[in-house]
Design a protein around this motif. Sequence first.
Motif, mmCIF file in Angstrom:
data_model
loop_
_atom_site.group_PDB
_atom_site.id
_atom_site.type_symbol
_atom_site.label_atom_id
_atom_site.label_comp_id
_atom_site.label_asym_id
_atom_site.label_seq_id
_atom_site.Cartn_x
_atom_site.Cartn_y
_atom_site.Cartn_z
ATOM 1 N N UNK A 371 0.826 -1.213 0.000
ATOM 2 C CA UNK A 371 0.000 0.000 0.000
ATOM 3 C C UNK A 371 0.860 1.263 0.000
ATOM 4 N N UNK A 372 1.917 1.272 0.783
ATOM 5 C CA UNK A 372 2.780 2.454 0.836
ATOM 6 C C UNK A 372 3.477 2.667 -0.498
ATOM 7 N N UNK A 373 3.857 1.577 -1.168
ATOM 8 C CA UNK A 373 4.480 1.688 -2.485
ATOM 9 C C UNK A 373 3.573 2.419 -3.464
ATOM 10 N N UNK A 418 -6.239 5.211 4.083
ATOM 11 C CA UNK A 418 -6.146 3.978 3.309
ATOM 12 C C UNK A 418 -5.642 2.814 4.160
ATOM 13 N N UNK A 419 -4.627 3.061 4.991
ATOM 14 C CA UNK A 419 -4.103 1.987 5.831
ATOM 15 C C UNK A 419 -5.128 1.558 6.870
ATOM 16 N N UNK A 420 -5.879 2.509 7.419
ATOM 17 C CA UNK A 420 -6.921 2.150 8.382
ATOM 18 C C UNK A 420 -7.983 1.283 7.721
ATOM 19 N N UNK A 421 -8.403 1.674 6.515
ATOM 20 C CA UNK A 421 -9.399 0.881 5.792
ATOM 21 C C UNK A 421 -8.850 -0.499 5.445
ATOM 22 N N UNK A 422 -7.597 -0.550 4.985
ATOM 23 C CA UNK A 422 -7.002 -1.830 4.605
ATOM 24 C C UNK A 422 -6.834 -2.746 5.811
ATOM 25 N N UNK A 423 -6.355 -2.206 6.924
ATOM 26 C CA UNK A 423 -6.200 -3.028 8.115
ATOM 27 C C UNK A 423 -7.552 -3.519 8.629
ATOM 28 N N UNK A 424 -8.572 -2.661 8.513
ATOM 29 C CA UNK A 424 -9.908 -3.110 8.901
ATOM 30 C C UNK A 424 -10.383 -4.288 8.073
ATOM 31 N N UNK A 425 -10.135 -4.219 6.745
ATOM 32 C CA UNK A 425 -10.513 -5.333 5.873
ATOM 33 C C UNK A 425 -9.724 -6.595 6.195
ATOM 34 N N UNK A 426 -8.424 -6.433 6.488
ATOM 35 C CA UNK A 426 -7.600 -7.595 6.813
ATOM 36 C C UNK A 426 -8.032 -8.227 8.132
ATOM 37 N N UNK A 427 -8.334 -7.405 9.108
ATOM 38 C CA UNK A 427 -8.787 -7.946 10.393
ATOM 39 C C UNK A 427 -10.116 -8.671 10.221
ATOM 40 N N UNK A 428 -11.001 -8.121 9.396
ATOM 41 C CA UNK A 428 -12.298 -8.768 9.137
ATOM 42 C C UNK A 428 -12.114 -10.087 8.397
ATOM 43 N N UNK A 429 -11.173 -10.111 7.437
ATOM 44 C CA UNK A 429 -10.995 -11.312 6.622
ATOM 45 C C UNK A 429 -10.122 -12.365 7.289
ATOM 46 N N UNK A 430 -9.112 -11.928 8.059
ATOM 47 C CA UNK A 430 -8.103 -12.870 8.541
ATOM 48 C C UNK A 430 -7.905 -12.862 10.050
ATOM 49 N N UNK A 431 -8.429 -11.840 10.722
ATOM 50 C CA UNK A 431 -8.207 -11.756 12.156
ATOM 51 C C UNK A 431 -6.970 -10.945 12.497
ATOM 52 N N UNK A 432 -6.813 -10.665 13.781
ATOM 53 C CA UNK A 432 -5.707 -9.838 14.238
ATOM 54 C C UNK A 432 -4.427 -10.658 14.369
#
Length: 551
Positions: A371-373, A418-432
């Motif tokens: 994402x940062x790239x 963007x990182x907050x949204x992406x991390x939210x999606x990752x936590x929802x899909x894969x967990x913390x």
Amino acid sequence: MADLAVAQLPGVIEQIKLVAGLRLQTMKNGLRRKSNRWDLIGMIWISIFSSLMVIGLGVAFYAGTMTFLRTNRAGWMGVLFWGLFVWWQVFPIFEAGFGANFEFRTLLRFPMSQRAFYLLGLSYGFGDFAAIAGSCWILAMLLATATTRPGLLPAMAGVGLIFVLLNVTLERLLGSWIEKILARRRTRELFLAIFVMAMVSLNFLNPVMQHYGKNVVPRAMELVRYTAWLPGSLAGAVIGGAAKSDFRGAMVGTVGLLCWLLALSGLLWQRFTTQYRGEELSESAAPAAVRKKERIKEAGGELPELLPGSIASVMMKEFRYMTRNGFAFLTLILPPVMVVYFSIQFGGKGSMLKQHGLSPEIFFPAIMAYLILILVSPAYNSFAYEGKGIQTYFMAPISFREVLLGKNLFLMSLVVFELTLAFGLLIWRMGLPSLPRFIATIGAAVFAVLGQLAIANWSSLSFPKKMEIGKMKGQRNSGIAVWAAFGVQIVLGGICTVVLFAGQWTNSPWLPVIAFTGLTAAALGGYTASLRSMDALAEEKKELLIETLSR
């Protein structure tokens, strides 16, 4: 009137030589500017790495041709020709944002004939990277044919020549049509949005094929026979017929290719005739009554008063640039979409993540780096859309450190969102992940962003490149800016990787958190110190900025 001498145009070949010589001299004169020389060096490095890709795929085409001919499956050469055909027509669309911004209608300023205009327009198609790469791969196929079955070399040479002419003609025709369709900014933005989302959607084909593959593959194979009249299949039919001494099959394929070439040449001649007669693709607005708008708020009044007015105004201007530029706005949609895709590929049932034992502890930092790239790259040319407005910064009672600070704060706010949204999606899909790794990932993201801003500001002032809102063709950064971004991100990515793995090597999960805290403090200090020198650098690069962005 009889005494007046009528000046006659030189021949077609002489006209082409004159225009080519003028273009070459213009390029040489442009190299007198230091920024253009650096840009050329950057493009040379990109060309070197691109040539490695061409050579690698050339070996693949050589091996594929040799395999088909040795196993008496010459008819399967159509697969290679189809690969060439798709590459030749699709890659220029991807390249449109990075290619040279040159409109062929500008050639009409010279007194040239229509035939010369047509030949010049067609010849530019041979200079595209797609055409150069495709021609090299056809040469690799010819070399494999000469090595394996020399008797097929005349047929392969004839098909290769026709195939090159056909693809160049079609590419120039499609490019001219697309130029006309995309003459308006909103149309360009809509087209790009549909195209990019379609390309992104291709990434979801693998999960779909895994679920419905049993029914899709047989249906797709049934449709293959309906492509026999298309160029890729016809080229394969010629080689297959020649290999089996089937004169009728080879002639049918050759006649089919020639019909395609003649039809496309006629359409391209008609399209270039329209341009030659003075077609004007304009986006100028129709005259309308001007309504006075009441100024309710001061500049920057839309933002909280926590920031100085100058910085708040720059941030608001950047926000309005982004909302007006559909291309830039689209980049905010792609990262979350790709996060969902990666989570499906690597985090779903039966995914690679679980099959190979990859841990979410590694997956979270990898997504952060991706994402940062994407999100930080525009910072290396932050004045791209200023245009003639760059002169305002030098006349207004505002320092360049405030301008750059406003641009950097707006970029950081986008990255945080963007990182907050992406991390939210990752936590929802894969967990913390584990708490130390989660905090370390956030620290790495902050360090990676802050560590780039000082160099990005230097690149923006030293190697500016003009870009236009709502435009796709010719929208690329300076070659040096591209390589600066690439190099800095590799170095910072390497540092973050070593620090994250150091926690595992030392069996100390909180060590990366402590390390990133120190690195972030150092990066923040370096960025703050660099801002003090930006005013002097901007004054030094003033003529370069105004000249590059105002023309």
